[in-house]
Design an enzyme around this catalytic site. Structure first.
Site, PDB file in Angstrom:
ATOM      1  CE1 TYR A 277      33.722  43.886  33.695  1.00 35.73           C
ATOM      2  CE2 TYR A 277      35.332  42.172  34.143  1.00 35.73           C
ATOM      3  CZ  TYR A 277      34.033  42.561  33.932  1.00 35.73           C
ATOM      4  OH  TYR A 277      33.031  41.615  33.978  1.00 35.73           O
TER       5      TYR A 277
ATOM      6  CB  ILE B 180      34.683  34.087  37.495  1.00 34.38           C
ATOM      7  CG1 ILE B 180      33.282  34.467  36.983  1.00 34.38           C
ATOM      8  CG2 ILE B 180      35.382  33.139  36.523  1.00 34.38           C
ATOM      9  CD1 ILE B 180      33.307  35.319  35.727  1.00 34.38           C
TER      10      ILE B 180
ATOM     11  CB  SER C 123      38.380  38.296  46.174  1.00 35.20           C
ATOM     12  OG  SER C 123      38.957  38.625  47.432  1.00 35.20           O
TER      13      SER C 123
ATOM     14  CG  ASN D 234      36.725  32.767  46.819  1.00 36.01           C
ATOM     15  OD1 ASN D 234      36.066  32.445  47.808  1.00 36.01           O
ATOM     16  ND2 ASN D 234      36.832  34.029  46.418  1.00 36.01           N
TER      17      ASN D 234
END
Length: 321
Positions: free
Chosen positions: A104, A281, A284, A293
């Site tokens: 990531y 998970i 956002s 959430n």
């Protein structure tokens, strides 16, 4: 190795010491419900209470003895600044579970946001992953993750997906657990066939398996299979993933359920996962959505509503893992 382990276990039995499938360097960082000390209401079979889910505390007791929040933030596709701001928003809203990965390219931002926050490190649960390109030198990859995050220790490390050298990489993570560098270890994108081949080759049962799970791809066979092994399941792409989110959130069945509870479609989907014993998970970069959430405990889906969502399954996978 197996013979040595058997002799150690026999010696521990003769001394009256508790045997454990995983070497622990310390007691769980959150709570004290490791091993046999869990409250009676949590001591249920995996089928009744997958992974010892406790929706009252919004946590799950992993088979490693540590507690993990059951909802948090996925950081996939978040750039450095976006990731820092999103993790900061999560922590400010009371969220404590963060999922990142080497691939990531935002582990440094996650670590920086944690260090800059006022939340004690031991209250935060961080998951990161080794990518198959790192499997040839997993020891260096583990040290790189520790240095990049710079938060003292890693709560959970996963193998990103199967690849050449995955068993050796997992064994290196086992050693990192023994060394106190990682608390719990697991797998991502492993299914029944892969697990049946992989598990006999390792010593520590994974604490977590993280797979794509959403109403259009529910893994009705895989999820209970994993849970019956005493492994917690975590779902990524809970809203279907990029290019599919609007369709899923606009689904008439889900929208109708949401309206009846006065919540959003996103909250219905996340609550459906939790009631199945699946950790969520969602990703956002919107602080309002991040807070939303986390607000999953003021309503409960009925058995009929759960069944209506189950009926939406299409076995429609949206990523190749």
């Amino acid at each position: 190795m197996k013979r040595i382990l058997a002799l150690i276990l026999m010696f521990m039995f003769l001394l009256g010491m508790p045997a454990c499938s995983q070497t622990q360097q310390e007691m769980p960082a959150v709570g004290e419900s490791a091993g046999g000390s869990a409250p009676e209401e949590e001591k249920k079979s995996a089928a009744e209470n997958p992974g010892h889910f406790n929706l009252e505390t919004a946590s799950v007791t992993l088979n490693s003895g540590y507690e993990m929040p059951v909802m948090g933030l996925g950081t996939y596709s978040l750039s450095d600044e976006e990731c820092y701001n999103s993790v900061t928003a999560l922590l400010e809203a009371g969220g404590r579970l963060i999922d990142t990965a080497y691939m990531y390219h935002n582990e440094a931002a996650v670590g920086r946001a944690i260090r800059d926050s006022d939340v004690p490190r031991e209250e935060i649960f961080v998951i990161t992953k080794l990518y198959p390109t790192q499997f040839n030198d997993p020891e260096s990859a583990i040290e790189l993750a520790l240095d990049t995050l710079d938060i003292g220790y890693i709560d959970m490390m996963l193998l990103h997906h199967p690849g050449t050298g995955d068993v050796e990489a997992y064994l290196a993570m086992e050693q990192a657990v023994a060394d106190g560098k990682i608390h719990s270890i697991g797998l991502s994108n492993w299914y029944i066939e892969e697990l049946e081949e992989f598990l006999p080759q390792v010593n520590i049962t994974p604490a977590l398996v993280q797979n794509e799970i959403h109403p259009y791809y529910q893994e009705p066979d895989v999820v209970p299979y994993i849970q019956k092994l005493g492994i917690t399941v975590q779902g990524w792409y809970p809203f279907g993933g990029r290019g599919h989110t609007s369709e899923l959130l606009g689904n008439e069945t889900i929208s109708a359920i949401a309206e009846s509870h006065g919540v959003t479609s996103a909250q219905v989907i996340l609550r459906w996962n939790l009631q199945r014993g699946v950790v969520v998970i969602p990703g956002s970069s919107n602080p309002d959505h991040i807070r939303e959430n986390l607000e999953l405990f003021d309503f409960e889906l009925t058995d009929e509503e759960m069944a209506q969502i189950v009926a939406l399954n299409r076995d429609e996978k949206h990523d190749w893992y």
